[in-house]
Design an enzyme around this catalytic site. Structure first.
Site, PDB file in Angstrom:
ATOM      1  N   HIS A  50      -2.389   7.389   7.571  1.00  0.00           N
ATOM      2  CA  HIS A  50      -2.119   6.109   6.918  1.00  0.00           C
ATOM      3  C   HIS A  50      -2.734   5.992   5.528  1.00  0.00           C
ATOM      4  O   HIS A  50      -2.025   5.762   4.560  1.00  0.00           O
ATOM      5  CB  HIS A  50      -2.615   4.952   7.785  1.00  0.00           C
ATOM      6  CG  HIS A  50      -2.699   3.647   7.056  1.00  0.00           C
ATOM      7  ND1 HIS A  50      -1.597   2.875   6.822  1.00  0.00           N
ATOM      8  CD2 HIS A  50      -3.737   3.010   6.459  1.00  0.00           C
ATOM      9  CE1 HIS A  50      -1.949   1.806   6.130  1.00  0.00           C
ATOM     10  NE2 HIS A  50      -3.252   1.862   5.900  1.00  0.00           N
ATOM     11  N   ILE A  82       1.932   1.832  14.317  1.00  0.00           N
ATOM     12  CA  ILE A  82       0.578   2.223  13.920  1.00  0.00           C
ATOM     13  C   ILE A  82       0.024   1.205  12.931  1.00  0.00           C
ATOM     14  O   ILE A  82       0.709   0.809  11.984  1.00  0.00           O
ATOM     15  CB  ILE A  82       0.589   3.619  13.251  1.00  0.00           C
ATOM     16  CG1 ILE A  82       0.893   4.704  14.279  1.00  0.00           C
ATOM     17  CG2 ILE A  82      -0.743   3.932  12.541  1.00  0.00           C
ATOM     18  CD1 ILE A  82      -0.187   4.918  15.318  1.00  0.00           C
ATOM     19  N   HIS A  97     -11.194 -33.146   5.106  1.00  0.00           N
ATOM     20  CA  HIS A  97     -10.104 -33.277   4.142  1.00  0.00           C
ATOM     21  C   HIS A  97     -10.601 -33.438   2.708  1.00  0.00           C
ATOM     22  O   HIS A  97      -9.796 -33.425   1.779  1.00  0.00           O
ATOM     23  CB  HIS A  97      -9.213 -34.477   4.511  1.00  0.00           C
ATOM     24  CG  HIS A  97      -8.351 -34.224   5.712  1.00  0.00           C
ATOM     25  ND1 HIS A  97      -8.868 -33.843   6.927  1.00  0.00           N
ATOM     26  CD2 HIS A  97      -6.999 -34.283   5.892  1.00  0.00           C
ATOM     27  CE1 HIS A  97      -7.870 -33.690   7.803  1.00  0.00           C
ATOM     28  NE2 HIS A  97      -6.739 -33.950   7.195  1.00  0.00           N
ATOM     29  N   HIS A 145      -5.350 -36.137  -3.659  1.00  0.00           N
ATOM     30  CA  HIS A 145      -6.496 -36.447  -2.793  1.00  0.00           C
ATOM     31  C   HIS A 145      -7.627 -35.485  -3.141  1.00  0.00           C
ATOM     32  O   HIS A 145      -8.127 -34.744  -2.302  1.00  0.00           O
ATOM     33  CB  HIS A 145      -6.091 -36.358  -1.321  1.00  0.00           C
ATOM     34  CG  HIS A 145      -5.050 -37.368  -0.937  1.00  0.00           C
ATOM     35  ND1 HIS A 145      -3.770 -37.363  -1.457  1.00  0.00           N
ATOM     36  CD2 HIS A 145      -5.094 -38.433  -0.087  1.00  0.00           C
ATOM     37  CE1 HIS A 145      -3.077 -38.367  -0.945  1.00  0.00           C
ATOM     38  NE2 HIS A 145      -3.857 -39.043  -0.116  1.00  0.00           N
ATOM     39  N   HIS A 152       0.836  -1.212   0.000  1.00  0.00           N
ATOM     40  CA  HIS A 152       0.000   0.000   0.000  1.00  0.00           C
ATOM     41  C   HIS A 152       0.871   1.263   0.000  1.00  0.00           C
ATOM     42  O   HIS A 152       0.397   2.331  -0.344  1.00  0.00           O
ATOM     43  CB  HIS A 152      -0.952  -0.007   1.190  1.00  0.00           C
ATOM     44  CG  HIS A 152      -0.261  -0.124   2.514  1.00  0.00           C
ATOM     45  ND1 HIS A 152       0.003  -1.346   3.101  1.00  0.00           N
ATOM     46  CD2 HIS A 152       0.238   0.800   3.363  1.00  0.00           C
ATOM     47  CE1 HIS A 152       0.629  -1.152   4.253  1.00  0.00           C
ATOM     48  NE2 HIS A 152       0.792   0.129   4.427  1.00  0.00           N
ATOM     49  N   SER A 160       2.484 -38.775   0.418  1.00  0.00           N
ATOM     50  CA  SER A 160       1.095 -38.790  -0.067  1.00  0.00           C
ATOM     51  C   SER A 160       0.957 -38.074  -1.397  1.00  0.00           C
ATOM     52  O   SER A 160       0.250 -38.531  -2.290  1.00  0.00           O
ATOM     53  CB  SER A 160       0.168 -38.126   0.957  1.00  0.00           C
ATOM     54  OG  SER A 160       0.227 -38.796   2.194  1.00  0.00           O
ATOM     55  N   ASN A 177       6.544   1.477  12.991  1.00  0.00           N
ATOM     56  CA  ASN A 177       5.946   2.796  13.243  1.00  0.00           C
ATOM     57  C   ASN A 177       4.834   2.759  14.281  1.00  0.00           C
ATOM     58  O   ASN A 177       4.210   3.784  14.557  1.00  0.00           O
ATOM     59  CB  ASN A 177       5.466   3.436  11.923  1.00  0.00           C
ATOM     60  CG  ASN A 177       4.360   2.633  11.273  1.00  0.00           C
ATOM     61  OD1 ASN A 177       3.633   1.885  11.931  1.00  0.00           O
ATOM     62  ND2 ASN A 177       4.202   2.783   9.964  1.00  0.00           N
ATOM     63  N   GLU A 190       1.340 -24.444   3.976  1.00  0.00           N
ATOM     64  CA  GLU A 190       0.831 -24.330   2.610  1.00  0.00           C
ATOM     65  C   GLU A 190       0.927 -22.899   2.083  1.00  0.00           C
ATOM     66  O   GLU A 190       1.334 -22.665   0.943  1.00  0.00           O
ATOM     67  CB  GLU A 190      -0.628 -24.807   2.539  1.00  0.00           C
ATOM     68  CG  GLU A 190      -0.845 -26.271   2.904  1.00  0.00           C
ATOM     69  CD  GLU A 190      -0.890 -26.518   4.406  1.00  0.00           C
ATOM     70  OE1 GLU A 190      -0.928 -25.522   5.182  1.00  0.00           O
ATOM     71  OE2 GLU A 190      -0.888 -27.691   4.834  1.00  0.00           O
ATOM     72  N   GLY A 201       1.755  -4.838   9.631  1.00  0.00           N
ATOM     73  CA  GLY A 201       0.710  -5.677   9.057  1.00  0.00           C
ATOM     74  C   GLY A 201       1.274  -6.980   8.538  1.00  0.00           C
ATOM     75  O   GLY A 201       0.745  -8.059   8.815  1.00  0.00           O
TER      76      GLY A 201
END
Lengths: 679, 679
Positions: free
Chosen positions: B263, B189, B479, B467, B68, B385, B187, B417, B158
């Site tokens: 921001h 914030i 699953h 799967h 951003h 698997s 910062n 993942e 973030g």
């Protein structure tokens, strides 16, 4: 470990786990065998639950976060006297059995949350502990600790590697949830082998960085005294959650103990016989439970029943002294909404100003905040954008922070969507609270692992998803959802909501709150939308409805959310061109699917072309419409007007598409029957 | 900060950021203003890039994880001499501009990865650093450091809260990626206000627990010497990634500096004037860049061009000494596959044994491992698997572990993942490697935030998802994917693949590798599937095809993956009942969508009922079929045969549904035209 009955009970779990998995010819024996000592110690010495009343409000919550080890949980439920019989154990992983491949809430008594997908259980547990803290702060009175239960978790390496667990653990530390105690099965094995191949971080140090209290048990295979002492120490620390790292041997007793081999497949028959001999069991006997083990658990169940009886006495006194609070609590625990609550929902007329549905959602939440006090909501650090914080809200924070209190009902989740959703599942599972949480619709898929489990587990969790299309404008394709609502609609047991104005926004909350067994995703606009002629709150219960009726229409325009106003405008243009147009609003498509066929045909009459308009993917709309105005690419960054024009989500294009479709069907000689017109 | 030109350049960034955001009337001024000193120091003193050749292979990689703040990145690109003009800055966030709301790879020169969704950039950077380490180990020779670039990241609070970043950071520590340097804009914030409301963990301690080297800069607003020294210290530590925590003031210079207000919205015009005055700029002048600042960057660009020129000289010598390696590297960097590679793809006849497509995928990977050496793959701890590890694979591991080496091409991602997918995006973005990664299809949605960006960013990333339906059996509904393929199909610019047998599995890899601008999700069965009569490798390039042709059919049965064999069986039964049946296999539905109409009509002839069979949601199939055999609920735990029977995904039910559909359309008098038959 000197106590014979403890040893016997632990070895019963181990041999039974081997038999149960072998019987199913599928499953995970290793973790149950390795976790048997900690599970036995926890349930035998600490956990307060009444197997005869699994729903007792103040029971301790237990979560098996490594849900693949559920043979352990089913065995414990069986031994403790829950409604899981030896026959159920013998039908482990069989179709329609009480003992499926991973624990499912609502399917098997005593299962608090559905686990298996790694990282979810520990995150749900943070929600269970939050709910306990919130309800305790709300309902407890001096001398009346109505809510004081602990939340226990067993989790493995897999859960600790998942990001969702990291997010949730950071929040648990921030919130100082002292009644949350996690037992980490440190067996140094994952499916790919030794944890050395991919998991070499210092877990204890990490949890300390989150503000957790940490403990280590060096020999979790044998030293039940150390396990018991660690749990006692954990309980003594009341302003920090505790992680107890317990070193164990996966598949303890097997010839392959400590190796990956024992993780995810039945042990060999010979191996099991040897294990039984080693533990002093009859190698030829299957599913053996020594009588003294049953007796031990029977006695424990009686003690536990007494604990509940004492609580019931306490509650009876509470009810006399605080009748209002008691009545309120009973209502909530029964899952009933306050009578007449829906009268608080705001209603609008076309004369009212155009407002963004996210703002209308804020108005609903403010209106309901006192009327439905079990609502507990928050945002993943987008409060000012999601508008999830109602007027007068108090933050849920540890009182020592000076930023709120434990009876606060507004939750600051930080930028942690996945944990937010998983924690909401835990809150809903506790009972007595209804969680909602906000982020941008596009970031629903940051936490879909948890959202899917809201649906699987029949939990009333409300997803307040704003900035719901390319209509968010400048933030561009990284923030503009395209595929997201298709995902939700493709998922069973979850309502996909996209209201078009104030009445529909109120109607979506009406349906979301009325349905206590199903989550809802409410998609809300960033941009202002007009209050529509023809909308109402209650009509939303039909899922879709005729906003502008037309006898024998030439065409039906169907739309959702911010595009309904576009459909109305297109209808006006088509009417001026002499066409008869019916306009349909579809705030909850999957609820419309549940309506009887005659109602559906009143909305979409046979042999009339249908054009749908939605500023998201056209994928999936073919069951309702013949031609789709919508997205087939990602969006673009720019002011909303330019973005809608670029992708032709306009009244003008809708009208043109309608005319082309009418013409095409005249040429081919039939208007194709739609799936929604058939059944 | 004594150096005048540095001060001037930093304040240019700050005032320009305020102007650029104000000009767009949208965006984020605070972080660019706060990060100006670190960005200036980094680019002025360290980062080796040639603005005239943004694709130079050994350039340092820079990732703005807090995407951003991209006004900062666009400004830096402009100052440094990349193809971003002042006019582009003036069209920040305008439709079709070079400067969209978040940085988009492939859209703007100099942007390495698409960022904005938090946590992705830092995780991509782990992939960029992994690729650097792998290619260095593969191609560097004594005296020839062809690859030695650093990977730099700026990230904010973030990103640090997101689970994906936690997963990726743990892996970066495990892999000891010493050339990864992250500058944390501390910062205090976030959008919800002070980080005290939700982010109170000890970040430094956490990164130390991952095995990172950590540093702190106390005054990131002014002390550029400290920033420069920290970066130098970070570069000196070669066996650990480094996190530099830099304390800054968001919106530095604004009247609201240090507050959330600065921001995510333009600063007030008066505020901007005051900022300019404060920094010695003309308050009335907009978009000002002092001449000496441009001069400074011109000089820096010349230095950087020299650095590339030296590298080019080095590479020319390398080419002489190691012609094979040099040719191979040039091929890879050009994104070209080895000529004739596709001949290595396994081919099958119906006489060959029934095999699970996950196993057939393993055979493909083994066959390609030497032929396409840029393939680098792994699994999220499901190697046994997913069958993603080819024979003779060597693990990518730091050599000191004794578990592999940096030139290894098999990646142990652990149970992570989301990080796996984001790291694959980074690997693909580096160029020279083609990443693939495996997990269960159901857990694709644990990392969809990253998968979506594979598609947005046009990255060739191959998702090996095994799967792939209720056919996984006993693991149960937690699953078993139901909604997952609908999600992928609803997403633009990604191929959804579900091969039915060996030839189709090879064909899916053919298409996935041929398409260098698009990711692919290959859904693979757990269960064995027969080799089909009529399949071939190359036909998969059509997306869907007639497996069993029929002149003037009464009905078409269309299926994917494991259900094609069911359709073949149903066709046999229907043929015995005297019906003429065409069977269609649809391994890549969205590639079929790209075919010309006449081809589509050869597959799905007009006026013929189509029944589809897929053991996943029926949602979205209505564009290809009139009636769907598939899922409308979640699955269930049990042996595969019982599960298929429970949900009626059987040949018998398919045949019955076909007959009912034929009958119904006779009654209504027309076979509805399908969307896929129209355009």
């Amino acid at each position: 470990m000197v106590n014979t009955i403890d040893t016997s009970a632990i070895n019963t779990i181990r041999t039974l786990a081997a038999d149960v998995v072998r019987g199913a010819n599928s499953g995970h024996p290793g973790a149950p065998m390795g976790c048997a000592p900690m599970a036995h110690t926890l349930f035998a010495k600490y956990i307060k639950v009444n197997p005869k009343n699994p729903h007792w409000a103040n029971r301790d919550r237990f979560v098996l976060s490594n849900g693949h080890a559920c043979a352990l949980q089913y065995i414990m439920l069986h031994l403790m006297g829950f409604n899981v019989s030896m026959d159920d154990l013998k039908h482990f992983r069989a179709i329609d059995s009480k003992t499926p491949g991973h624990p499912e809430r609502g399917h098997t008594e005593g299962i608090e949350v559905t686990t298996g997908p790694l990282g979810q259980g520990i995150s749900n547990a943070v929600g269970l502990a939050l709910a306990q803290a919130q309800l305790a702060a709300t309902f407890n009175k001096p001398g009346f600790e109505i809510f004081n239960n602990d939340t226990y978790v067993i989790l493995g390496d897999g859960c600790l590697q998942e990001g969702v667990a990291a997010e949730a653990a950071s929040l648990a530390g921030h919130w100082k949830l002292g009644k949350l105690i996690a037992l980490y099965d440190d067996n140094k094995i994952t499916i790919d082998g030794d944890t050395a191949v991919s998991f070499t971080e210092d877990v204890i140090q990490r949890f300390e960085s989150y503000g957790w209290h940490t403990l280590i048990v060096a020999d979790g295979d044998n030293d039940t005294d150390a396990i018991a002492k660690a749990i006692a120490d954990a309980k003594a620390v009341t302003d920090k959650p505790t992680l107890i790292k317990i070193r164990t041997t996966i598949g303890y007793g097997s010839q392959n103990e400590g190796e990956e081999k024992v993780h995810g497949a039945p042990l060999a028959a010979d191996d099991i016989k040897n294990i039984k001999s080693k533990f002093g069991f009859n190698p030829e006997e299957q599913y053996a439970v020594p009588k003294d083990v049953y007796n031990f658990w029977n006695t424990r169940a009686e003690e536990n029943a007494k604990v509940e009886a004492e609580w019931n006495d306490l509650f009876a006194k509470y009810e006399k002294e605080f009748p209002t609070e008691a009545a309120e609590l009973k209502r909530r625990l029964a899952g009933k909404l306050p009578s007449g609550w829906e009268k608080a929902l705001p209603r609008y007329t076309p004369a009212d100003a155009a407002v963004a549905t996210r703002k209308l959602s804020e108005t609903v939440l403010t209106a309901l905040s006192d009327v439905v006090p079990e609502l507990i909501g928050g945002s993943a650090d987008l409060t000012g954008s999601n508008l999830t914080r109602w007027k007068k809200a108090v933050d849920f924070q540890h009182p020592s922070t000076g930023l709120g209190s434990y009876d606060g009902r507004y939750v600051r989740y930080g930028v942690r969507e996945h944990a937010m959703f998983a924690i909401m599942n835990g809150i809903a599972a506790y009972q007595g609270l209804i969680p909602f949480g906000g982020t941008f619709l596009n970031f629903l898929t940051y936490g879909w692992g948890a959202t899917r489990l809201s649906a699987v587990s029949n939990l009333r969790v409300i997803y307040v998803m704003t900035h719901d299309s390319i209509g968010l404008g400048e933030d561009g394709p990284t923030h503009q959802p395209v595929e997201t609502l298709a995902l939700v609609r493709a998922t069973p047991n979850i309502y996909t909501m996209r209201p078009a104005d104030g009445n529909e926004t109120s109607g979506c909350y009406l349906v979301a709150l009325e349905n206590d067994h199903r989550p809802a995703v409410i998609a809300l606009s960033r941009q202002n939308l007009p209050q529509l002629e023809g909308s109402s709150v209650e009509i939303v219960r039909k899922g879709a409805y005729v906003l502008q009726a037309q006898e024998k229409p030439d065409v039906v325009l169907a739309a959702t959310g911010s595009e309904v106003a576009i459909a109305v405008e297109a209808a006006k243009a088509l009417t001026q061109d002499g066409l008869k147009v019916q306009v349909v609003s579809m705030p909850i498509t999957d609820l419309f699917d549940e309506q009887p066929l005659d109602y559906k045909l009143s909305v979409f009459p046979k042999n009339v072309p249908v054009i749908s308009v939605e500023a998201l993917t056209i994928f999936g709309w073919q069951q309702y419409s013949h031609t789709q105005v919508g997205m087939t690419t990602f969006g673009a960054s720019g002011p909303i007007k330019d973005v809608y024009a670029k992708f032709k989500i306009t009244a003008e294009n809708t009208a043109n598409v309608a005319k082309d479709t009418i013409k095409h069907f005249k040429e081919i000689g039939h208007v194709p029957e739609l799936l929604c017109q058939r059944q």
